[in-house]
Design a protein around this motif. Structure first.
Motif, PDB file in Angstrom:
ATOM      1  N   ARG A   1      -6.531 -27.066  18.911  1.00  0.00           N
ATOM      2  CA  ARG A   1      -7.059 -25.792  19.388  1.00  0.00           C
ATOM      3  C   ARG A   1      -6.663 -25.485  20.825  1.00  0.00           C
ATOM      4  NH1 ARG A   1     -12.076 -25.651  20.067  1.00  0.00           N
ATOM      5  NH2 ARG A   1     -12.479 -23.461  19.481  1.00  0.00           N
ATOM      6  N   SER A   2      -6.074 -26.491  21.516  1.00  0.00           N
ATOM      7  CA  SER A   2      -5.682 -26.279  22.907  1.00  0.00           C
ATOM      8  C   SER A   2      -4.499 -27.178  23.226  1.00  0.00           C
ATOM      9  CB  SER A   2      -6.846 -26.590  23.858  1.00  0.00           C
ATOM     10  OG  SER A   2      -7.185 -27.953  23.769  1.00  0.00           O
TER      11      SER A   2
ATOM     12  N   LEU B   1      -0.584 -22.109  21.608  1.00  0.00           N
ATOM     13  CA  LEU B   1      -1.633 -22.915  22.242  1.00  0.00           C
ATOM     14  C   LEU B   1      -1.886 -22.455  23.677  1.00  0.00           C
ATOM     15  CD1 LEU B   1      -0.651 -26.467  20.924  1.00  0.00           C
ATOM     16  CD2 LEU B   1      -2.649 -25.117  20.266  1.00  0.00           C
TER      17      LEU B   1
ATOM     18  N   ARG C   1      -9.131 -18.303  26.255  1.00  0.00           N
ATOM     19  CA  ARG C   1     -10.389 -19.044  26.344  1.00  0.00           C
ATOM     20  C   ARG C   1     -10.872 -19.111  27.787  1.00  0.00           C
ATOM     21  NH1 ARG C   1      -8.602 -23.184  24.004  1.00  0.00           N
ATOM     22  NH2 ARG C   1      -9.134 -22.521  21.877  1.00  0.00           N
TER      23      ARG C   1
ATOM     24  N   GLU D   1      -3.640 -28.610  13.647  1.00  0.00           N
ATOM     25  CA  GLU D   1      -5.074 -28.317  13.751  1.00  0.00           C
ATOM     26  C   GLU D   1      -5.572 -28.328  15.194  1.00  0.00           C
ATOM     27  OE1 GLU D   1      -6.791 -27.372  11.222  1.00  0.00           O
ATOM     28  OE2 GLU D   1      -5.149 -27.714   9.786  1.00  0.00           O
TER      29      GLU D   1
ATOM     30  N   ARG E   1      -3.938 -19.284  23.583  1.00  0.00           N
ATOM     31  CA  ARG E   1      -5.351 -19.561  23.285  1.00  0.00           C
ATOM     32  C   ARG E   1      -6.073 -20.074  24.526  1.00  0.00           C
ATOM     33  NH1 ARG E   1      -3.432 -22.393  18.451  1.00  0.00           N
ATOM     34  NH2 ARG E   1      -3.467 -20.948  16.681  1.00  0.00           N
TER      35      ARG E   1
ATOM     36  N   GLU F   1      -5.680 -30.804  23.682  1.00  0.00           N
ATOM     37  CA  GLU F   1      -5.950 -31.447  22.394  1.00  0.00           C
ATOM     38  C   GLU F   1      -4.654 -31.799  21.666  1.00  0.00           C
ATOM     39  OE1 GLU F   1      -8.435 -30.424  18.287  1.00  0.00           O
ATOM     40  OE2 GLU F   1      -8.696 -29.207  20.102  1.00  0.00           O
TER      41      GLU F   1
END
Length: 297
Positions: free
Chosen positions: A128-129, A279, A286, A126, A282, A132
């Motif tokens: 997102r980066s 990751l 981002r 779960e 992303r 994280e």
């Protein structure tokens, strides 16, 4: 005259029957004294007794070897084997011990590594980066933290570059190096199994050939082909082949088992590499999105 002839013939028949009935008894009475007569001189005179004593002396080998044939066991055969055959058996026994040691050690290693990697993949499912994901894993050591650290290092070293494709390519190169290193590490001990499985039968065969050669030399010296003389040496020689098969067969089976387990573990490693690459992608998207939004403002 007829009555007298009839009486004479009857008397002759009675005499024949009596002689036939008495003959077995007389034969037994004659044989018993004869047996006693032969037994008494044998017991009385020591000189004839030497002849029966010499007859059993003609078969000392069979009488001496028959008990040992009954007592043959792997340990007895090992102790009575030649020095070369003993060395072969000890080497094969040590190889078998190494096989079972590798089995226990690699089973524990692969089970622990697979469990840790599955747990780590579940924790970052779960995320997102990259940051994280690192926070989710904490300060744990493992293959997945190595992928995340390599991705963050490449993103930091490529700061200011506008080529996302180049960053991803360099990160993929780092991931490939980590995967190869992990594959080499997880396959440690597999070469030992392969060597034992492929060479143990031939080493045991060498011991067998050497033992049978010594058996033939013993046959030529004793000048006899009695099975009681030949069988122990051949059995000792064949024991080397048996130990070689005992060492080789489990090694081959265990090697194939670990090949499958290693393949499954490396598939998990590839999943971890893909998760780290996603990751990183992303984070790059981002960062570019935030830069575009700032430029628009």
């Amino acid at each position: 005259m007829k009555i007298m002839s009839y009486q004479a013939s009857l008397a002759a028949a009675l005499m024949l029957v009596a002689a036939w009935l008495v003959s077995p008894v007389s034969a037994q009475t004659q044989t018993q004294p004869a047996a006693q007569a032969t037994a008494q001189p044998a017991a009385a005179s020591p000189a004839p007794a030497a002849v029966p004593a010499a007859a059993p002396a003609a078969k000392p080998d069979a009488a001496a070897i028959a008990p040992s044939m009954k007592e043959l066991s792997p340990w007895v055969m090992f102790m009575s084997a030649d020095v070369i055959v003993k060395a072969v058996m000890i080497g094969l026994a040590f190889a078998s011990l190494m096989t079972w040691t590798v089995l226990i050690a690699k089973s524990i290693e692969l089970s622990v590594a697979s469990g840790k990697l599955r747990s780590a993949l579940k924790k970052i499912s779960e995320a997102r980066s990259l940051a994280e994901a690192q926070m989710a894993l904490g300060a744990k050591q493992g293959i997945l933290p190595s992928f995340l650290a390599a991705a963050l290092r490449e993103a930091r070293m490529s700061a200011g570059l506008s080529s996302d494709a180049g960053i991803k390519e360099r990160a993929a190169s780092s991931f490939s190096e980590i995967v190869r290193a992990e594959a080499r590490r997880i396959r440690v001990g597999m070469g030992v199994l392969a060597t034992i499985g492929s060479t143990s039968p031939f080493v045991g065969l060498f011991g067998t050939v050497w033992g049978i050669m010594n058996s033939f030399i013993g046959i030529s010296k004793s000048q006899t082909t009695n099975l009681a003389v030949v069988a122990p040496g051949i059995a000792e020689a064949l024991l080397a082949t048996a130990i070689g098969l005992v060492a080789a067969i489990p090694a081959v089976i265990i090697y194939n088992h670990f090949s499958r387990m290693t393949k499954s573990y490396l598939e998990l490693v590839s999943r971890a590499s893909g998760a780290a690459a996603r990751l990183l992608s992303r984070d790059l998207d981002r960062s570019h999105g935030s830069a575009h939004s700032r430029a628009a403002e």
